[in-house]
Design a protein around this motif. Structure first.
Motif, PDB file in Angstrom:
ATOM      1  N   ILE A 166       0.870  -1.174   0.000  1.00  0.00           N
ATOM      2  CA  ILE A 166       0.000   0.000   0.000  1.00  0.00           C
ATOM      3  C   ILE A 166       0.907   1.224   0.000  1.00  0.00           C
ATOM      4  CG2 ILE A 166      -1.908   1.193   1.126  1.00  0.00           C
ATOM      5  CD1 ILE A 166      -2.609  -1.678   0.435  1.00  0.00           C
ATOM      6  N   VAL A 167       0.712   2.117  -0.959  1.00  0.00           N
ATOM      7  CA  VAL A 167       1.506   3.345  -1.035  1.00  0.00           C
ATOM      8  C   VAL A 167       0.574   4.531  -0.801  1.00  0.00           C
ATOM      9  CG1 VAL A 167       3.045   4.771  -2.437  1.00  0.00           C
ATOM     10  CG2 VAL A 167       3.084   2.279  -2.684  1.00  0.00           C
ATOM     11  N   ALA A 222      -4.723   7.913  -1.686  1.00  0.00           N
ATOM     12  CA  ALA A 222      -4.592   9.318  -1.306  1.00  0.00           C
ATOM     13  C   ALA A 222      -4.906   9.446   0.180  1.00  0.00           C
ATOM     14  CB  ALA A 222      -5.538  10.187  -2.123  1.00  0.00           C
ATOM     15  N   GLU A 223      -4.138  10.262   0.887  1.00  0.00           N
ATOM     16  CA  GLU A 223      -4.296  10.363   2.337  1.00  0.00           C
ATOM     17  C   GLU A 223      -5.700  10.780   2.746  1.00  0.00           C
ATOM     18  OE1 GLU A 223      -1.957  13.511   4.124  1.00  0.00           O
ATOM     19  OE2 GLU A 223      -1.944  14.619   2.244  1.00  0.00           O
ATOM     20  N   GLY A 224      -6.396  11.516   1.877  1.00  0.00           N
ATOM     21  CA  GLY A 224      -7.744  11.951   2.192  1.00  0.00           C
ATOM     22  C   GLY A 224      -8.793  10.885   1.979  1.00  0.00           C
ATOM     23  N   ALA A 225      -8.427   9.789   1.312  1.00  0.00           N
ATOM     24  CA  ALA A 225      -9.364   8.689   1.084  1.00  0.00           C
ATOM     25  C   ALA A 225      -9.338   7.700   2.237  1.00  0.00           C
ATOM     26  CB  ALA A 225      -9.034   7.984  -0.233  1.00  0.00           C
ATOM     27  N   ALA A 226      -8.139   7.420   2.738  1.00  0.00           N
ATOM     28  CA  ALA A 226      -7.992   6.478   3.845  1.00  0.00           C
ATOM     29  C   ALA A 226      -6.575   6.542   4.369  1.00  0.00           C
ATOM     30  CB  ALA A 226      -8.308   5.050   3.382  1.00  0.00           C
ATOM     31  N   SER A 227      -6.404   6.127   5.603  1.00  0.00           N
ATOM     32  CA  SER A 227      -5.059   5.954   6.150  1.00  0.00           C
ATOM     33  C   SER A 227      -4.455   4.703   5.529  1.00  0.00           C
ATOM     34  CB  SER A 227      -5.117   5.799   7.675  1.00  0.00           C
ATOM     35  OG  SER A 227      -3.930   5.197   8.167  1.00  0.00           O
ATOM     36  N   GLY A 228      -3.288   4.852   4.923  1.00  0.00           N
ATOM     37  CA  GLY A 228      -2.654   3.700   4.308  1.00  0.00           C
ATOM     38  C   GLY A 228      -2.395   2.590   5.302  1.00  0.00           C
ATOM     39  N   ILE A 229      -1.998   2.968   6.531  1.00  0.00           N
ATOM     40  CA  ILE A 229      -1.693   1.974   7.561  1.00  0.00           C
ATOM     41  C   ILE A 229      -2.954   1.201   7.959  1.00  0.00           C
ATOM     42  CG2 ILE A 229      -0.932   1.686   9.950  1.00  0.00           C
ATOM     43  CD1 ILE A 229       0.982   4.070   9.459  1.00  0.00           C
ATOM     44  N   GLU A 230      -4.043   1.932   8.218  1.00  0.00           N
ATOM     45  CA  GLU A 230      -5.285   1.266   8.622  1.00  0.00           C
ATOM     46  C   GLU A 230      -5.862   0.440   7.480  1.00  0.00           C
ATOM     47  OE1 GLU A 230      -7.903   4.231  10.117  1.00  0.00           O
ATOM     48  OE2 GLU A 230      -6.571   4.812  11.760  1.00  0.00           O
ATOM     49  N   PHE A 231      -5.778   0.962   6.272  1.00  0.00           N
ATOM     50  CA  PHE A 231      -6.286   0.233   5.114  1.00  0.00           C
ATOM     51  C   PHE A 231      -5.479  -1.051   4.906  1.00  0.00           C
ATOM     52  CE2 PHE A 231      -6.598  -0.545   0.497  1.00  0.00           C
ATOM     53  CZ  PHE A 231      -7.977  -0.637   0.377  1.00  0.00           C
TER      54      PHE A 231
END
Length: 320
Positions: A166-167, A222-231
């Motif tokens: 996930i980037v 994109a950071e505004g769509a979701a947290s990469g870590i949580e996703f």
């Protein structure tokens, strides 16, 4: 007009220095004096202002960031703060302003003009590329290329270890970087704040790829769509895949600006000076139909830039 000021405000963007250079040299070529305002609107209030010469902008076109530095100013958002800044307009005999920045900078410029009738021309400089009216903002191309370069490197590791990566890229309110970088980087899925998404659908797509023999994947968020870590945690929980997360953060903002951002900054900086010399005011400059153009500042502040749905659909088709 005999003397103009130039400042950079808000977040830095690669190519700002090219715009500063163009403003200074275009103005001096036509016999104008240029005052550089350091630290954006905060420096305007604090009188952090000084003359700029041809040599002041030597060897900066290739540098990222901004030699004038930048800052966010809560005080300038108040009428009293803007009044203090206007005192320095009079003190330094500035007759027009070129303001390089994003939507917050544009709003500050609009209020400053309306309250004190200072001629302003704004140049869009934000890696998010979310300024309505212009096809491109200074810094966007460099940010996308930085993200794609990172995706390319990450894909090497993803391939070697048969992993899902996930980037997470920048874009709190806009997914332009994610879409462009994801399409260019061959991402399997792209998540942006403008469009809803389903974790289950993303997982289904990953599982279909796995069943046909696909051993690695890259998802751009994109950071505004979701947290990469949580996703990433959710994807791993549902699929069981070995999932790694890379948050690119401010890496996207730095480094040498691309040729496109240097040319863009140069052309828009020169156009801004031309408009001030013509006695024009409260304008934004940018790119329309591939060429430099200008329009009323209100158009940038009242509108909303839409994502390219055709490009988004194409990314989905090509990632099957």
């Amino acid at each position: 007009m005999q003397r103009i000021g130039v400042l950079t405000s808000g977040g830095d963007a690669p190519g700002m220095n090219a715009a500063i250079r163009a403003v200074v040299r275009k103005a001096i070529y036509h016999g104008l004096e240029v005052m550089g305002v350091s630290r954006g609107f905060a420096g305007f209030i604090d009188a952090d202002i000084g003359p700029m010469q041809v040599g002041s902008v030597a060897d900066i076109i290739h540098r990222g960031g901004t030699i004038l530095r930048t800052a966010r100013s809560d005080e300038f958002q108040t009428r009293s703060g803007r009044a203090r800044a206007y005192q320095n307009v009079e003190r330094f005999r500035i007759q027009g302003l070129v303001i390089i920045g994003g939507d917050g900078s544009f709003m500050g410029a609009k209020l400053f003009h309306e309250e004190f009738q200072v001629p302003v021309v704004c140049i869009p400089a934000t890696i998010d590329n979310d300024i309505p009216g212009t096809e491109l903002s200074i810094g966007f191309d460099t940010a996308v290329n930085n993200a794609v370069d990172a995706i390319n490197k990450i894909r090497d590791t993803a391939t070697s270890h048969e992993r899902l990566f996930i980037v997470e890229v920048m874009g709190r309110r806009a997914g332009f970087i994610a879409l462009e970088a994801g399409l260019a980087g061959g991402a399997e899925s792209i998540l942006i704040p403008e469009l809803p998404f389903s974790v289950e659908e993303v997982c289904d797509k990953l599982m279909r790829g796995y069943r046909r023999g696909k051993l690695h994947s890259v998802i751009v968020v994109a950071e505004g769509a979701a947290s990469g870590i949580e996703f990433g945690r959710e994807i791993k929980r549902i699929t069981g895949f070995d999932t790694k997360v890379t948050v690119l953060g401010h890496l996207q903002r730095g480094g040498t600006p691309t040729a496109q951002d240097r040319v863009l900054g140069s052309r828009l900086g020169a156009l801004a000076v031309e408009l001030l010399m013509e006695g024009r005011c409260k304008l934004a400059v940018g790119i329309r139909n591939g060429r430099p153009d200008h329009w009323d500042l209100d158009e940038c502040l009242d509108g909303k830039k839409e994502i390219d749905l055709e490009a988004y659909r194409l990314a989905g088709i090509l990632s099957i």
